[in-house]
Design a protein around this motif. Structure first.
Motif, mmCIF file in Angstrom:
data_model
loop_
_atom_site.group_PDB
_atom_site.id
_atom_site.type_symbol
_atom_site.label_atom_id
_atom_site.label_comp_id
_atom_site.label_asym_id
_atom_site.label_seq_id
_atom_site.Cartn_x
_atom_site.Cartn_y
_atom_site.Cartn_z
ATOM 1 N N ASP A 59 21.995 7.758 108.661
ATOM 2 C CA ASP A 59 22.923 6.893 108.924
ATOM 3 C C ASP A 59 24.320 8.780 108.540
ATOM 4 O O ASP A 59 24.984 8.431 107.458
ATOM 5 N N PRO A 60 24.021 9.070 109.283
ATOM 6 C CA PRO A 60 25.037 10.867 108.937
ATOM 7 C C PRO A 60 26.658 10.822 108.647
ATOM 8 O O PRO A 60 27.319 11.107 108.394
ATOM 9 N N ALA A 102 30.016 18.761 110.718
ATOM 10 C CA ALA A 102 29.537 18.571 111.901
ATOM 11 C C ALA A 102 29.066 17.054 110.961
ATOM 12 O O ALA A 102 27.645 16.504 110.557
ATOM 13 N N VAL A 103 29.174 16.259 112.058
ATOM 14 C CA VAL A 103 28.257 14.973 112.211
ATOM 15 C C VAL A 103 26.955 14.856 113.267
ATOM 16 O O VAL A 103 27.863 14.457 114.251
ATOM 17 N N ILE A 104 25.990 15.642 112.563
ATOM 18 C CA ILE A 104 25.385 15.978 114.083
ATOM 19 C C ILE A 104 24.159 14.398 113.557
ATOM 20 O O ILE A 104 22.990 14.323 113.543
ATOM 21 N N GLY A 105 24.308 13.320 114.658
ATOM 22 C CA GLY A 105 23.229 12.373 114.772
ATOM 23 C C GLY A 105 22.401 11.721 115.736
ATOM 24 O O GLY A 105 21.717 11.192 115.852
ATOM 25 N N GLY A 106 22.678 13.268 116.755
ATOM 26 C CA GLY A 106 21.484 13.061 117.634
ATOM 27 C C GLY A 106 21.605 15.235 118.016
ATOM 28 O O GLY A 106 22.123 15.641 117.187
ATOM 29 N N HIS A 107 20.428 15.691 118.793
ATOM 30 C CA HIS A 107 20.083 16.705 119.326
ATOM 31 C C HIS A 107 21.508 17.492 119.439
ATOM 32 O O HIS A 107 21.791 17.502 120.331
ATOM 33 N N ALA A 108 22.048 18.794 119.025
ATOM 34 C CA ALA A 108 22.544 19.527 119.318
ATOM 35 C C ALA A 108 22.042 21.004 119.650
ATOM 36 O O ALA A 108 21.250 22.495 118.646
ATOM 37 N N ARG A 115 27.630 20.546 107.398
ATOM 38 C CA ARG A 115 27.242 19.797 107.860
ATOM 39 C C ARG A 115 25.975 18.739 107.939
ATOM 40 O O ARG A 115 25.490 18.874 106.935
ATOM 41 N N VAL A 116 26.307 17.584 107.874
ATOM 42 C CA VAL A 116 25.292 15.978 108.099
ATOM 43 C C VAL A 116 24.671 16.586 109.516
ATOM 44 O O VAL A 116 25.196 15.541 110.645
ATOM 45 N N MET A 117 23.051 15.647 109.241
ATOM 46 C CA MET A 117 22.215 15.669 110.309
ATOM 47 C C MET A 117 21.558 14.227 110.442
ATOM 48 O O MET A 117 20.990 13.884 108.663
ATOM 49 N N ALA A 118 20.941 13.472 111.103
ATOM 50 C CA ALA A 118 20.482 12.253 111.456
ATOM 51 C C ALA A 118 18.903 13.066 111.322
ATOM 52 O O ALA A 118 18.495 14.371 111.898
ATOM 53 N N PRO A 119 17.776 12.323 110.472
ATOM 54 C CA PRO A 119 16.519 13.211 110.536
ATOM 55 C C PRO A 119 16.386 13.625 111.725
ATOM 56 O O PRO A 119 14.816 13.993 111.864
ATOM 57 N N GLU A 120 16.110 12.573 112.595
ATOM 58 C CA GLU A 120 15.435 12.751 113.670
ATOM 59 C C GLU A 120 15.602 13.828 114.984
ATOM 60 O O GLU A 120 15.726 14.043 115.929
#
Length: 254
Positions: A183-184, A100-106, A120-125
């Motif tokens: 850059d997730p 899962a490429v979590i670039g924003g809120h989930a 899962r890989v996640m953006a810091p914000e």
């Protein structure tokens, strides 16, 4: 128009594309995701799958409220909840490794979607949450079940009972997220690229073994492993040949 796209390749991509609704799930999106999962399982050229979302303020805001708000209680339970479970189970049990490429809120169903992936890989914000109680419902697509096998019980309670959000760094610290990256997608692609140097059969069987131990569809996983062993045997070949030739089998025991 499709709002879940399948981009084929050795590393395939499943992309949520409903940015006007923050990539929230509709019934059509669930159906499309299920169809794509079946296609991925049937494609031997696919080594792994990235689950991504079109650019929006959220990776996935959950389930589109307008899709379920007017449902009668029986329909809500019988179809909306159970259909979502069936589709997310289908994703969780793909024979291919998934990221899962979590670039924003989930949130809500979005978090449950990421839990159905292998890592899962996640953006810091980005943030994770189970906000269902704020609209008078409870998590319905395994937020209190599968997620509890991946996240400590008190953390699930923080989200489901108190509405607290889980930060990317904390999600990494508790092991739910493999990596936090600016850059997730690039980070996930780098991880997935390693599948080119591993045995597809070995990764599939390893996934079955891990799922059987973790309780993810244990019965089917155990029978799949047993079925694979017996399907490669001389006894199976003799049994099938004897049936076709209408004679009694002479099993060699190997």
């Amino acid at each position: 128009m499709n709002a879940v796209h399948l981009h084929r390749g050795a590393i395939a991509r499943l992309e949520l594309d409903n940015p006007a609704k923050l990539n929230a799930f509709t019934p059509d999106m669930l159906s499309q995701l299920e169809t794509h999962c079946a296609a991925l399982d049937a494609d031997p050229a696919v080594l792994g799958v990235l689950v991504t979302a079109a650019p929006a303020r959220a990776f996935c805001a959950g389930a589109d409220i307008s899709a379920w708000a007017g449902l009668a209680p029986a329909e809500f339970a019988r179809h909306w909840v159970r259909d979502g479970h069936r589709v997310f189970d289908r994703l969780a049990r793909l024979s291919k490794p998934t990221i899962a490429v979590i670039g924003g809120h989930a949130f809500g169903g979005g978090l449950e979607l990421t839990a159905a992936c292998d890592i899962r890989v996640m953006a810091p914000e980005a943030r994770l949450g189970l906000p269902e109680s704020s609209v008078g419902i409870v998590p319905g697509w395994s937020g209190t079940q599968r997620l509890l096998r991946l996240v400590p019980e008190p953390v699930v309670k923080e989200m489901a009972l108190f509405g607290r959000h889980l930060t990317a760094e904390r999600a990494r610290e508790i092991g739910f997220v493999a990596e936090v990256a600016a850059d997730p997608l690039a980070a996930a692609e780098d991880i997935a690229a390693r599948l080119a140097h591993t045995s597809p059969r070995a990764t599939e069987i390893a996934k079955y073994l891990i799922h059987a131990a973790a309780g993810e569809d244990r019965a089917a996983m155990i029978e799949a492993l047993g079925g694979g062993m017996i399907a490669a045997s001389a006894d199976k070949a003799e049994g099938v040949a004897a049936f076709a030739e209408k004679r009694k089998p002479e099993f060699p025991g190997r």
